[in-house]
Design a protein around this motif. Structure first.
Motif, PDB file in Angstrom:
ATOM      1  N   PHE A  56     -22.568  91.322  57.400  1.00 40.99           N
ATOM      2  CA  PHE A  56     -22.683  91.710  58.803  1.00 40.99           C
ATOM      3  C   PHE A  56     -24.157  91.988  59.112  1.00 40.99           C
ATOM      4  N   ASN A  57     -24.656  91.478  60.236  1.00 44.53           N
ATOM      5  CA  ASN A  57     -26.008  91.820  60.679  1.00 44.53           C
ATOM      6  C   ASN A  57     -25.951  93.079  61.551  1.00 44.53           C
ATOM      7  N   CYS A  58     -25.267  94.071  61.044  1.00 46.29           N
ATOM      8  CA  CYS A  58     -25.070  95.338  61.743  1.00 46.29           C
ATOM      9  C   CYS A  58     -25.247  96.472  60.741  1.00 46.29           C
ATOM     10  N   PRO A  59     -25.633  97.666  61.201  1.00 48.89           N
ATOM     11  CA  PRO A  59     -25.793  98.798  60.284  1.00 48.89           C
ATOM     12  C   PRO A  59     -24.450  99.257  59.730  1.00 48.89           C
ATOM     13  N   PRO A  60     -24.428  99.909  58.551  1.00 51.52           N
ATOM     14  CA  PRO A  60     -23.169 100.374  57.945  1.00 51.52           C
ATOM     15  C   PRO A  60     -22.340 101.244  58.882  1.00 51.52           C
ATOM     16  N   ARG A  61     -23.008 102.066  59.709  1.00 50.78           N
ATOM     17  CA  ARG A  61     -22.289 102.930  60.648  1.00 50.78           C
ATOM     18  C   ARG A  61     -21.382 102.108  61.562  1.00 50.78           C
ATOM     19  N   VAL A  62     -21.929 101.030  62.133  1.00 48.27           N
ATOM     20  CA  VAL A  62     -21.177 100.206  63.078  1.00 48.27           C
ATOM     21  C   VAL A  62     -20.057  99.439  62.360  1.00 48.27           C
ATOM     22  N   VAL A  63     -20.370  98.878  61.183  1.00 48.92           N
ATOM     23  CA  VAL A  63     -19.373  98.118  60.428  1.00 48.92           C
ATOM     24  C   VAL A  63     -18.218  99.031  60.018  1.00 48.92           C
ATOM     25  N   TYR A  64     -18.540 100.232  59.564  1.00 47.85           N
ATOM     26  CA  TYR A  64     -17.510 101.201  59.148  1.00 47.85           C
ATOM     27  C   TYR A  64     -16.603 101.547  60.326  1.00 47.85           C
ATOM     28  N   GLN A  65     -17.199 101.844  61.484  1.00 44.49           N
ATOM     29  CA  GLN A  65     -16.415 102.193  62.662  1.00 44.49           C
ATOM     30  C   GLN A  65     -15.546 101.023  63.111  1.00 44.49           C
ATOM     31  N   TYR A  66     -16.057  99.805  62.913  1.00 44.34           N
ATOM     32  CA  TYR A  66     -15.301  98.606  63.286  1.00 44.34           C
ATOM     33  C   TYR A  66     -14.072  98.445  62.381  1.00 44.34           C
ATOM     34  N   LEU A  67     -14.286  98.550  61.069  1.00 35.64           N
ATOM     35  CA  LEU A  67     -13.191  98.339  60.118  1.00 35.64           C
ATOM     36  C   LEU A  67     -12.228  99.520  60.083  1.00 35.64           C
ATOM     37  N   GLU A  68     -12.698 100.698  60.489  1.00 31.44           N
ATOM     38  CA  GLU A  68     -11.856 101.893  60.470  1.00 31.44           C
ATOM     39  C   GLU A  68     -10.689 101.783  61.451  1.00 31.44           C
ATOM     40  N   ASN A  69     -10.841 100.940  62.463  1.00 34.73           N
ATOM     41  CA  ASN A  69      -9.808 100.739  63.469  1.00 34.73           C
ATOM     42  C   ASN A  69      -9.138  99.381  63.250  1.00 34.73           C
ATOM     43  N   PRO A  70      -8.015  99.337  62.522  1.00 40.26           N
ATOM     44  CA  PRO A  70      -7.370  98.044  62.208  1.00 40.26           C
ATOM     45  C   PRO A  70      -7.010  97.224  63.442  1.00 40.26           C
ATOM     46  N   LYS A  71      -6.799  97.893  64.557  1.00 36.87           N
ATOM     47  CA  LYS A  71      -6.421  97.151  65.763  1.00 36.87           C
ATOM     48  C   LYS A  71      -7.508  96.173  66.176  1.00 36.87           C
ATOM     49  N   ARG A  72      -8.766  96.451  65.763  1.00 38.35           N
ATOM     50  CA  ARG A  72      -9.891  95.598  66.149  1.00 38.35           C
ATOM     51  C   ARG A  72      -9.979  94.330  65.319  1.00 38.35           C
ATOM     52  N   TRP A  73      -9.407  94.361  64.083  1.00 42.48           N
ATOM     53  CA  TRP A  73      -9.557  93.166  63.250  1.00 42.48           C
ATOM     54  C   TRP A  73      -8.238  92.525  62.845  1.00 42.48           C
ATOM     55  N   ILE A  74      -7.176  93.319  62.624  1.00 45.09           N
ATOM     56  CA  ILE A  74      -5.929  92.697  62.164  1.00 45.09           C
ATOM     57  C   ILE A  74      -5.245  91.930  63.289  1.00 45.09           C
ATOM     58  N   SER A  75      -5.429  92.391  64.540  1.00 37.95           N
ATOM     59  CA  SER A  75      -4.785  91.718  65.665  1.00 37.95           C
ATOM     60  C   SER A  75      -5.465  90.388  66.005  1.00 37.95           C
ATOM     61  N   ARG A  76      -6.644  90.132  65.399  1.00 39.99           N
ATOM     62  CA  ARG A  76      -7.350  88.864  65.632  1.00 39.99           C
ATOM     63  C   ARG A  76      -6.799  87.733  64.760  1.00 39.99           C
ATOM     64  N   SER A  77      -5.925  88.094  63.828  1.00 37.72           N
ATOM     65  CA  SER A  77      -5.411  87.113  62.872  1.00 37.72           C
ATOM     66  C   SER A  77      -4.611  86.008  63.560  1.00 37.72           C
ATOM     67  N   ASP A  78      -4.944  84.750  63.246  1.00 32.94           N
ATOM     68  CA  ASP A  78      -4.171  83.618  63.756  1.00 32.94           C
ATOM     69  C   ASP A  78      -2.732  83.692  63.278  1.00 32.94           C
ATOM     70  N   TYR A  79      -2.531  84.190  62.060  1.00 37.42           N
ATOM     71  CA  TYR A  79      -1.174  84.315  61.511  1.00 37.42           C
ATOM     72  C   TYR A  79      -0.353  85.263  62.370  1.00 37.42           C
ATOM     73  N   PHE A  80      -0.955  86.359  62.790  1.00 41.68           N
ATOM     74  CA  PHE A  80      -0.254  87.319  63.639  1.00 41.68           C
ATOM     75  C   PHE A  80       0.087  86.695  64.984  1.00 41.68           C
ATOM     76  N   VAL A  81      -0.888  86.011  65.573  1.00 42.91           N
ATOM     77  CA  VAL A  81      -0.675  85.402  66.886  1.00 42.91           C
ATOM     78  C   VAL A  81       0.380  84.314  66.807  1.00 42.91           C
ATOM     79  N   ARG A  82       0.304  83.491  65.764  1.00 44.77           N
ATOM     80  CA  ARG A  82       1.226  82.371  65.601  1.00 44.77           C
ATOM     81  C   ARG A  82       2.665  82.836  65.451  1.00 44.77           C
ATOM     82  N   ASN A  83       2.859  83.951  64.771  1.00 47.62           N
ATOM     83  CA  ASN A  83       4.207  84.468  64.549  1.00 47.62           C
ATOM     84  C   ASN A  83       4.603  85.562  65.545  1.00 47.62           C
ATOM     85  N   GLN A  84       3.796  85.701  66.598  1.00 49.53           N
ATOM     86  CA  GLN A  84       4.082  86.635  67.686  1.00 49.53           C
ATOM     87  C   GLN A  84       4.333  88.057  67.179  1.00 49.53           C
TER      88      GLN A  84
END
Length: 322
Positions: A38-66
């Motif tokens: 990531f071209n971002c500081p650890p603080r920002v990356v940590y806060q991003y990953l700490e909230n699963p709604k920000r990354w797990i909901s982006r999964s094509d597998y999730f979208v494909r299977n509704q």
């Protein structure tokens, strides 16, 4: 008729044999490992990953299977549980298990019955970048059918895993690029100062500044011998900070000031960076720590920040030793 029975028996024996092979040789756990930058500081990356709604909901597998992601915060004493379900009835959940701020995150995960495990994110500070080593470990159920079903499901998740991480990298990079501060070597001379100690919330930056201004009002200007400063007695990335606000003063006879202590600061070698007041001190602190490690130096205490209130500039010094 007998021939049909013989073929049926042979087919049954073959299926049993194949099932045994699957049961014996199919892994007991599914393990995925990926590494991204990531071209971002650890603080920002940590806060991003700490909230699963920000990354797990982006999964094509999730979208494909509704899949539908729902936040379960009924138990306020435990970390939030993120539950999901799909159109075919599959259910699962994700919950923060343990973490160390800006260094690692571990989530417990369950997708199918009897298939539970962990997702682990390890963050490595590279000053201008953050390397994230991600791994998924899922126990597979003992049932042959369930094991096969779960393994097939995770096959699609495995294909999606790196794509999701790269999507998170792109999103983070577009919105939160790292500010690079020039780090220099320096020293702080010994000095005396009037100080006050106070516990404050990390978010209460105004509270720290107000404490400094209150001290400024009672310290005679004729005795002031340098810029006011804030010194941390705990890590700047802790939720609650113990801070010391102070004003360097001249040697000689000095009258006492109510609720203040006259203290001696023993100077030391430092790494320091200059910045505008209001910029994130955690990012600056992480860059100083990174530079100290790179130079083989030991951070010998927490930082001290000198403030030039007229120019709205600050200098953070990190005491270091070899």
């Amino acid at each position: 008729m007998r021939r049909w029975i013989r073929w049926s028996l042979r087919l049954l024996i073959f299926l049993i044999f194949v099932s045994l092979l699957i049961y014996i040789f199919m892994p007991s756990a599914l393990i995925l490992r990926e590494s991204v930058i990531f071209n971002c500081p650890p603080r920002v990356v940590y806060q991003y990953l700490e909230n699963p709604k920000r990354w797990i909901s982006r999964s094509d597998y999730f979208v494909r299977n509704q899949h539908r992601l729902v936040i379960d915060s009924t138990n306020i004493k435990q970390p939030t549980i993120y539950r999901w379900s799909s159109k075919n009835g599959d259910k699962g959940w994700l919950q923060l298990k343990e973490s160390k701020r800006y260094e690692n995150l571990t989530f417990s995960i369950s997708y199918h019955p009897f298939s539970e495990g962990e997702i682990v994110f390890n963050l490595i500070n590279q000053r201008e970048k953050t390397q994230v080593n991600a791994s998924v470990y899922i126990d597979l159920p003992n049932s042959i059918w369930l094991k096969f079903k779960v393994y097939i499901s995770y096959y699609f998740i495995r294909k999606d895993f790196r794509r999701d991480l790269q999507s998170a990298v792109m999103d983070c990079n577009l919105n939160n690029s790292t500010v690079i501060y020039e780090v220099k070597s320096g020293t702080i001379s010994d000095f005396r100062a009037f100080i006050r100690k106070k516990y404050v919330s990390k978010k209460d930056g105004q509270g720290i500044m107000q404490e400094l201004l209150n001290l400024q009002k009672v310290v005679p200007q004729k005795n002031v011998a340098g810029l006011p400063y804030i010194q941390f007695s705990t890590s700047p990335i802790d939720d609650t900070l113990k801070v010391i606000t102070g004003f360097p003063v001249k040697n000689g006879e000095i009258q006492r000031i109510p609720n203040a202590i006259l203290a001696l600061f023993t100077g030391s070698k430092t790494l320091y960076a200059r910045y505008r007041i209001g910029e994130n001190i955690e990012d600056i602190y992480n860059q100083l720590i990174y530079e100290a490690n790179k130079q083989g130096l030991l951070a010998d205490g927490y930082p001290i920040i000198f403030l030039d209130l007229k120019k709205q500039k600050a200098t953070m010094h990190l005491p270091v030793t070899k």
